[in-house]
Design an enzyme around this catalytic site. Structure first.
Site, PDB file in Angstrom:
ATOM      1  N   GLU A 185      13.632 -41.316 -37.876  1.00 53.40           N
ATOM      2  CA  GLU A 185      12.863 -41.915 -38.973  1.00 53.40           C
ATOM      3  C   GLU A 185      12.541 -40.876 -40.045  1.00 53.40           C
ATOM      4  O   GLU A 185      11.816 -41.143 -40.989  1.00 53.40           O
ATOM      5  CB  GLU A 185      11.580 -42.552 -38.437  1.00 53.40           C
ATOM      6  CG  GLU A 185      11.794 -43.908 -37.800  1.00 53.40           C
ATOM      7  CD  GLU A 185      12.736 -43.865 -36.602  1.00 53.40           C
ATOM      8  OE1 GLU A 185      12.452 -43.103 -35.657  1.00 53.40           O
ATOM      9  OE2 GLU A 185      13.761 -44.565 -36.605  1.00 53.40           O
ATOM     10  N   ASP A 187      17.564 -51.247 -36.187  1.00 59.33           N
ATOM     11  CA  ASP A 187      16.963 -50.133 -35.437  1.00 59.33           C
ATOM     12  C   ASP A 187      17.146 -50.288 -33.927  1.00 59.33           C
ATOM     13  O   ASP A 187      16.225 -50.042 -33.156  1.00 59.33           O
ATOM     14  CB  ASP A 187      15.467 -49.955 -35.767  1.00 59.33           C
ATOM     15  CG  ASP A 187      14.878 -48.720 -35.086  1.00 59.33           C
ATOM     16  OD1 ASP A 187      15.584 -47.702 -34.996  1.00 59.33           O
ATOM     17  OD2 ASP A 187      13.728 -48.779 -34.631  1.00 59.33           O
ATOM     18  N   ASN A 239      19.399 -44.593 -33.744  1.00 63.23           N
ATOM     19  CA  ASN A 239      19.725 -45.320 -34.974  1.00 63.23           C
ATOM     20  C   ASN A 239      20.228 -44.397 -36.075  1.00 63.23           C
ATOM     21  O   ASN A 239      19.830 -43.247 -36.168  1.00 63.23           O
ATOM     22  CB  ASN A 239      18.480 -46.073 -35.475  1.00 63.23           C
ATOM     23  CG  ASN A 239      17.363 -45.124 -35.872  1.00 63.23           C
ATOM     24  OD1 ASN A 239      16.720 -44.540 -35.014  1.00 63.23           O
ATOM     25  ND2 ASN A 239      17.129 -44.951 -37.163  1.00 63.23           N
TER      26      ASN A 239
END
Lengths: 601, 134
Positions: free
Chosen positions: A193, A323, A281
């Protein structure tokens, strides 16, 4: 310990001279004793199975608390302690304290309190969890949040060596447990992220010197991939990946900030010399921004333990739009697959499909939904190995600033990192699962080093048109790709399960119950309410001739983050009935270990 | 929540009024909103900043709180200066990052405050806003 060290050294020398993988004698010895819990999964195979059988389906209802231990830290407690002989090694979330407890007296023999920059937790996406310690060569290995990997003397707690595994200022932090395979400590990295480019690293168990590092994306040489020799499932058979297999699937240099982080559980097949794990991801969560398959994010990997070279790789979710990190554990088991005895690798992916592959070569054998509500894809094409995406649920097709509604599963997956267990007697897998769907709205985002690089807003809610709960505990036939039984749970089951030779399966719940269920049909045999919600993994050990079962409680993690509120859908009068909000009725923060045994002899 | 929404909507429909709030020592209102979700350019920029910094991961998609506190409630208590201090310095021990090194957040601190204050006041009735047409 001294003696072990010498023995281990001798082994090392022998192995160097013949050029083989050299085993860590101390861990091998510890693992061979079924009374220990010397690795996070109990073994190299990630089976989470114990041959201990004092506690059985017949007497499990007599389990009582034997002793408890407060870790002194709030927030999410994942992983489990380790037990080697008379010693138990207990870890905590950030600041990642370690306690060495003498099981004879429950005395704390040593304590390790790392000093870490207080800004590190703000670079962690989903709570300050740590999934536990590793043991080998007379050392305890701690993978700190700030990415520092420490080797502690198991007897004194003194730091023997330490190495920096990433740059937390850029979001490269750690939550995974390190794993000892042979004479190496294997560890991953988090930060998908934050646009971190994922990698896995092997460090020398004696010195902490880096032996190899393999990236998830980028040039072949940096991934340790051989275009001719590394194989992947292609058109119904295995074929070489070819040149620039990752670079070709990204726009320009996006792979440099493209994620594919490695924060899950690793497994190892000694006979094949291969280490298995999954990648997470691709960054960002706005798929329209990163066209292409984004290889090799979302993939299952098999690497040579000695040099990290990729034997085979398989991408489950090309060009992720939801995700669905592929980091969940790879369980190695020799099972019957479609009538054939197979050296299998079984993996329950966030994307809702249960995969069975031939772990010797990466051939795709089974890929079926392990939650019937999974709707983002109709199926996985067995020739192509690719999921057939349903256009309605494609956040890429729908595009940025459009809210794609009702995608199942939610981003936290039909299952997240909470590991499943395998019972050799039934040949079945027992899987803690989530039963949650979502609305997903991507938006354009610029990359800034060290800043969040997410690019989507999500709302999660219990799977619709189902039992209203947010989890199931299931038994799975990986040879057929079928659910054998399914036990509904009110909340996501976010606790690693344990199977024992006593024919009992244990798992924890977010409300804080430790449960024992029957191998046969999932019938509840016993439960006990621990001090806080359970996201830790159940473990068992033998001490003084008696079997104990234990688990951390301490609500938190991604599942627990949702507990406070905010998971209600906008403009939805019904809200999330039975949703995580309800969790507040059952539990509050708290970190502790509860250990159980049957009273008496 | 339903009733104030309704009232504001009605005002919007019948009087074509714009709900505004005045910032201290400024003539321009802190934020302007019609129909609960159509906002002025600055407030829109505040929303974009909120989203880009992924504040929702802790404070919830609707600012109602998750692992971090509800900003709907917090901004009823915090002054504008206190809000800006918390954002830039963080509350590191509680997990709130210090955003002072994030240029995007710091250059849009006024707009971020406007958007969140509008949410807290109940004038902006849903998290996702759009820019009003002039």
């Amino acid at each position: 310990m001294e003696k072990r060290f010498r023995y281990s050294l001798a082994t090392t020398l022998v192995c160097v001279s013949v050029g083989l993988a050299h085993a860590d004698a101390a861990l091998d010895t510890a693992q061979a004793n079924s009374g220990n819990w010397a690795m996070q999964a109990g073994d190299n195979y990630n089976q989470r199975y114990s041959s201990l059988k004092q506690i059985t389906a017949g007497n499990v209802d007599k389990l009582q608390v034997a002793w408890t231990f407060s870790t002194g830290v709030l927030r999410g407690h994942e992983g489990s302690p380790l037990v080697i002989g008379d010693m138990m090694y207990i870890h905590t979330p950030f600041p990642n304290n370690v306690f060495a407890v003498d099981l004879k007296t429950q005395e704390i023999l040593w304590k390790h309190e790392p000093k870490q920059d207080s800004s590190v937790p703000s670079q962690m996406c989903c709570d300050t969890v740590n999934r536990g310690l590793a043991y080998g060569d007379g050392k305890i290995f701690l993978q700190r949040a700030d990415s520092v990997l420490e080797a502690l003397d198991a007897k004194s707690g003194k730091v023997v060596w330490s190495v920096t595994n990433g740059n937390p200022k850029l979001g490269a932090v750690n939550t995974n447990a390190p794993h000892v395979f042979e004479d190496k400590v294997i560890t991953g990295i988090s930060g998908g992220e934050w646009g971190v480019r994922g990698y896995i690293t092997a460090y020398d168990i004696k010195t902490g010197k880096q032996v190899w590092r393999g990236y998830s994306t980028g040039p072949d040489a940096e991934m340790l991939m051989d275009p001719e020799k590394t194989m992947t499932w292609t058109d119904g058979k295995l074929a070489p990946v070819g040149k620039d297999s990752s670079l070709k699937t990204w726009k320009a240099d996006q792979w440099k900030i493209g994620g594919g982080t490695t924060w899950g559980w690793f497994s190892y097949d000694k006979a094949l010399g291969l280490v298995y794990y999954g990648t997470g991801n691709p960054s960002t969560w706005n798929p329209a921004q990163r066209p292409g398959d984004n290889k090799w994010s979302m993939s299952i990997w098999a690497r040579d333990i000695n040099n990290g070279k990729v034997k085979w790789v398989y991408q489950m979710t090309p060009h992720d739009e939801w995700d669905f990190d592929g980091i969940n554990e790879m369980i190695l088991a020799d099972i019957d697959v479609k009538g054939k005895k197979t050296k299998a690798l079984v993996h329950f992916d966030r994307n809702g499909f249960g995969y069975t592959l031939d772990r010797t070569n990466g051939a795709l054998l089974v890929a079926e939904k392990f939650d019937p509500t999974v709707n983002w894809a109709t199926h996985v094409g067995m020739k192509t190995g690719r999921p057939q995406v349903v256009a309605k649920y494609s956040t890429d097709k729908n595009g940025p600033d459009v809210n794609t509604k009702g995608v199942c599963p939610a981003a936290l997956g039909s299952k997240d990192q909470q590991p499943a267990t395998f019972h050799p007697k039934t040949g079945l897998f027992y899987v803690p699962t989530n039963h949650v769907c979502m609305d997903y709205e991507p938006f354009a985002i610029d990359y800034t080093a060290g800043q969040p690089y997410v690019g989507a807003t999500l709302a999660m809610f219990p799977a619709l048109n189902s039992h209203g709960g947010m989890g199931n505990f299931i038994a799975w036939d990986a040879g057929k790709g079928k659910i054998v039984w399914s036990k509904p749970e009110k909340f996501s089951v976010w606790s690693g399960a344990l199977a024992t030779a006593g024919d009992v399966i244990f798992y924890g719940t977010l409300e804080g119950y430790l449960k024992a269920v029957s191998l046969k049909d999932g019938k509840e045999l016993w439960k006990f309410k621990t001090p806080s919600g359970i996201i830790g993994n159940v473990f068992t050990y033998l001490h003084g001739g008696k079997q104990y079962v234990g688990v951390y409680s301490g609500i938190g993690g991604w599942a627990g983050i949702g507990m406070a509120a905010g998971l209600e859908k906008d403009n939805d009068g019904l809200g999330a009935v039975g949703g995580y909000r309800d969790l507040q009725k059952y539990t509050a923060l708290g970190g502790s270990l509860t250990v159980f045994a049957i009273p008496g002899k | 929540m339903l009733q104030p929404t309704l009232i504001l909507s009605l005002i919007g429909v019948f009087a074509s009024a714009t709900v505004s709030a005045n910032a201290i020592s400024q003539d321009k209102p802190l934020y302007s909103v019609v129909e609960g979700y159509k906002v002025d350019n600055d407030t829109m920029q505040g929303f974009r900043t909120w989203r880009a910094a992924a504040c929702d991961r802790c404070h919830g998609p609707n600012q109602e709180g998750m692992v971090g506190p509800s900003l709907i409630e917090s901004l009823k208590v915090l002054t504008e200066d206190q809000f800006k201090a918390v954002v830039s310095e963080g509350r590191v021990e509680k997990g709130m990052p210090a955003w002072k090194t994030n240029e995007k957040v710091m250059t849009h601190l006024d707009q971020l405050y406007a958007y969140l204050k509008g949410r807290s006041d109940g004038a902006i009735t849903r998290a996702k806003v759009v820019e009003m047409k002039r």
